[in-house]
Design a protein around this motif. Structure first.
Motif, PDB file in Angstrom:
ATOM      1  N   LEU A 198       0.938  -1.198   0.054  1.00 62.60           N
ATOM      2  CA  LEU A 198       0.038  -0.163   0.069  1.00 62.60           C
ATOM      3  C   LEU A 198       0.863   1.285   0.192  1.00 62.60           C
ATOM      4  CD1 LEU A 198      -1.908  -2.036   1.151  1.00 62.60           C
ATOM      5  CD2 LEU A 198      -3.107  -0.625   2.281  1.00 62.60           C
ATOM      6  N   VAL A 199       0.496   2.397  -0.532  1.00 61.02           N
ATOM      7  CA  VAL A 199       1.175   3.663  -0.512  1.00 61.02           C
ATOM      8  C   VAL A 199       0.775   4.134   1.043  1.00 61.02           C
ATOM      9  CG1 VAL A 199       1.343   6.032  -1.538  1.00 61.02           C
ATOM     10  CG2 VAL A 199       0.746   3.906  -2.862  1.00 61.02           C
ATOM     11  N   VAL A 200       1.944   4.541   1.587  1.00 60.48           N
ATOM     12  CA  VAL A 200       1.784   4.908   2.918  1.00 60.48           C
ATOM     13  C   VAL A 200       2.835   5.921   3.351  1.00 60.48           C
ATOM     14  CG1 VAL A 200       1.636   4.424   5.414  1.00 60.48           C
ATOM     15  CG2 VAL A 200       1.116   2.657   3.851  1.00 60.48           C
ATOM     16  N   GLU A 201       2.273   7.029   3.949  1.00 64.03           N
ATOM     17  CA  GLU A 201       3.457   8.396   4.058  1.00 64.03           C
ATOM     18  C   GLU A 201       2.864   9.097   5.294  1.00 64.03           C
ATOM     19  OE1 GLU A 201       3.425   9.780   0.110  1.00 64.03           O
ATOM     20  OE2 GLU A 201       1.648  11.234   0.498  1.00 64.03           O
ATOM     21  N   PRO A 202       3.814   9.852   5.852  1.00 63.83           N
ATOM     22  CA  PRO A 202       3.618  10.745   7.035  1.00 63.83           C
ATOM     23  C   PRO A 202       2.788  11.807   6.330  1.00 63.83           C
ATOM     24  CG  PRO A 202       5.690  10.835   6.624  1.00 63.83           C
ATOM     25  CD  PRO A 202       5.301   9.547   5.670  1.00 63.83           C
TER      26      PRO A 202
END
Length: 475
Positions: free
Chosen positions: A299-303
């Motif tokens: 999955l695309v995960v970022e702060p």
């Protein structure tokens, strides 16, 4: 207390879905299931004080459920499965006393819509659970039925206002139940006891038969359980208009399984600070660990940052909006009553100054800005991952905390949960970590309005890789 892995043959630590499947396959009787939970209540409730009233007809209902299985009747999704209900939610012919001597002996004629729907799905009402006076505080303590304790450590709170419900499920006294949530009250207690809970989009589950009714634009009824699939199944049973609650008008479709994701790669942002107040490093690390777990699945995960949360502190907005309405409800309930019948939280509420009209209007505009800010966020992302609480379960009676070097009062425990009440967004509380003291640490999985299927799907992904799944208090 130490933890232990649940044993497959222990009835009282099975999730509701497993119990329903075993009953349907005639591998276990509803009578056995109900009796196992009644025995567990007898053994543990004197220490934990989660259960305030046991339904006298639970075994009779279980025998009727068993007969239906043997006849080959069509069975509901929770057929023969016991469930518990917070004592602010009406239950027909079973005491609903709202955590106050003022309502001692109150015996409603009708079930709340949520209770009726669980029964229609085959569930068996087992018991009512403890809460703070009038459902209003982050600890479950009152003058009528006393204080509930956390089964992980009896010197700590199971939270509020659905703390009795969370403690009962965590201790194996109930497999699934119903709580209510004004600012934190199904998600915080779930986090403090290591279970799961869902606060759906505002209005998805009718509030009919729940007190107090105001401010109803913030109140929710939600399921509390041991597994994400239980939350999803319960949501499919509970959601939908009832023709009585004007906020419950959504007929949007949703899934009854583990949920479904959009037909594309999911985008997930995670946020610890700023916007929620200070957060303990162990809690922050758990949110990061959950984000990394999702990232490892592709999955695309970022702060992320959400500017609206930094401009308008949601807890402040909430406090300025809800006080006058809640205060009027408390005034009406306590009118003419002895001071000895009123506990400290109602007294505190009644002593608060009214919000000025200028502050009220400013807070309403702040709530609009928060909704707009989240709307903009969900244009880019499908899910927001946050803390539930800034600290693990705390000792009873703590009124101030030092969190990450900052002194705050106890209301700050609602910092990450109350934005969802102000905006009406759905959120799931689920355990994903353990503190150095052996206490559960949870994360909050937040979605856009009506996107329960998406957050149920993401929560099920986290559940599938969680190292804490199946851990229970060693009691």
């Amino acid at each position: 207390m130490k933890t232990q892995n649940s044993q497959p043959d222990v009835i009282y630590y099975q999730d509701a879905s497993s119990l329903a499947q075993m009953i349907r396959k005639r591998e276990i009787s509803p009578v056995e299931v109900v009796q196992a939970h009644l025995d567990r209540i007898t053994a543990l409730n004197p220490e934990i004080n989660a259960i305030v009233t046991v339904a006298g007809n639970a075994l009779e209902a279980a025998r009727a459920a068993e007969a239906a299985v043997l006849r080959g009747d069509e069975l509901g999704p929770f057929h023969g499965v016991p469930f518990t209900v917070k004592d602010s939610i009406d239950t027909a012919n079973i005491l609903t006393q709202r955590g106050s001597p003022i309502f001692r002996g109150r015996n409603p004629e009708d079930d709340a819509t949520s209770v009726a729907r669980m029964k229609q799905a085959g569930g068996i009402l087992l018991a009512k659970t403890n809460l703070p006076e009038f459902s209003y505080w982050i600890e479950s303590d009152n003058l009528l039925s006393g204080r509930s304790n956390n089964p992980w450590d009896l010197s700590r709170t199971p939270g509020g206002s659905s703390g009795g419900e969370s403690a009962a499920i965590a201790a194996g006294m109930s497999p699934i139940g119903l709580g209510t949530d004004l600012a934190i009250s199904v998600r915080g207690p779930a986090a403090q006891t290591g279970i799961v809970s869902l606060k759906a989009t505002h209005g998805r589950v009718p509030m009919t038969g729940v007190w107090p009714r105001v401010p109803r634009r913030f109140w929710h009824v939600g399921p509390m359980a041991r597994s994400i699939r239980d939350l999803s199944l319960a949501f499919s049973v509970l959601a939908g208009p009832d023709g009585l609650d004007g906020y419950a008008y959504s007929t949007a479709q949703f899934d009854a399984g583990t949920g479904s994701a959009p037909n594309r790669q999911l985008r997930i942002g995670w946020l610890v600070e700023p916007g929620f107040g200070p957060v303990d490093p162990e809690v922050a690390a758990t949110v990061v660990a959950a984000a990394e777990a999702l990232k490892s699945m592709g999955l695309v995960v970022e702060p992320v940052r959400i500017p609206a949360l930094e401009r308008d502190f949601a807890l402040d907005v909430f406090n300025r909006l809800h006080v006058m309405e809640m205060k009027e409800a408390f005034k009406e309930a306590t009118a003419g009553r002895s001071e000895h019948e009123i506990y400290r939280m109602a007294k505190t509420m009644l002593s608060l100054p009214d919000t000025s009209m200028a502050d009220f209007i400013d807070a309403e505009q702040g709530a609009e800005r928060l909704r707009d800010g989240f709307a903009a966020y969900f244009q880019k992302y499908d899910v927001l991952l946050t803390p539930v609480l800034p600290v693990p379960a705390h000792k009873h009676g703590v009124e101030e905390f030092i969190i990450n070097g900052q002194k705050v009062d106890a209301t700050y425990l609602q910092g990450a949960t109350v934005p969802l009440n102000v905006t009406g967004l759905p959120g799931i509380s689920m355990r994903f970590g353990t503190s150095t003291e052996g206490l559960p640490i949870s994360v909050q999985v937040v979605g856009s309005w009506l996107a329960e299927s998406t957050i149920l799907h993401v929560a099920s992904l986290l559940e599938s890789v969680s190292e804490v799944r199946g851990l229970h208090p060693n009691i």
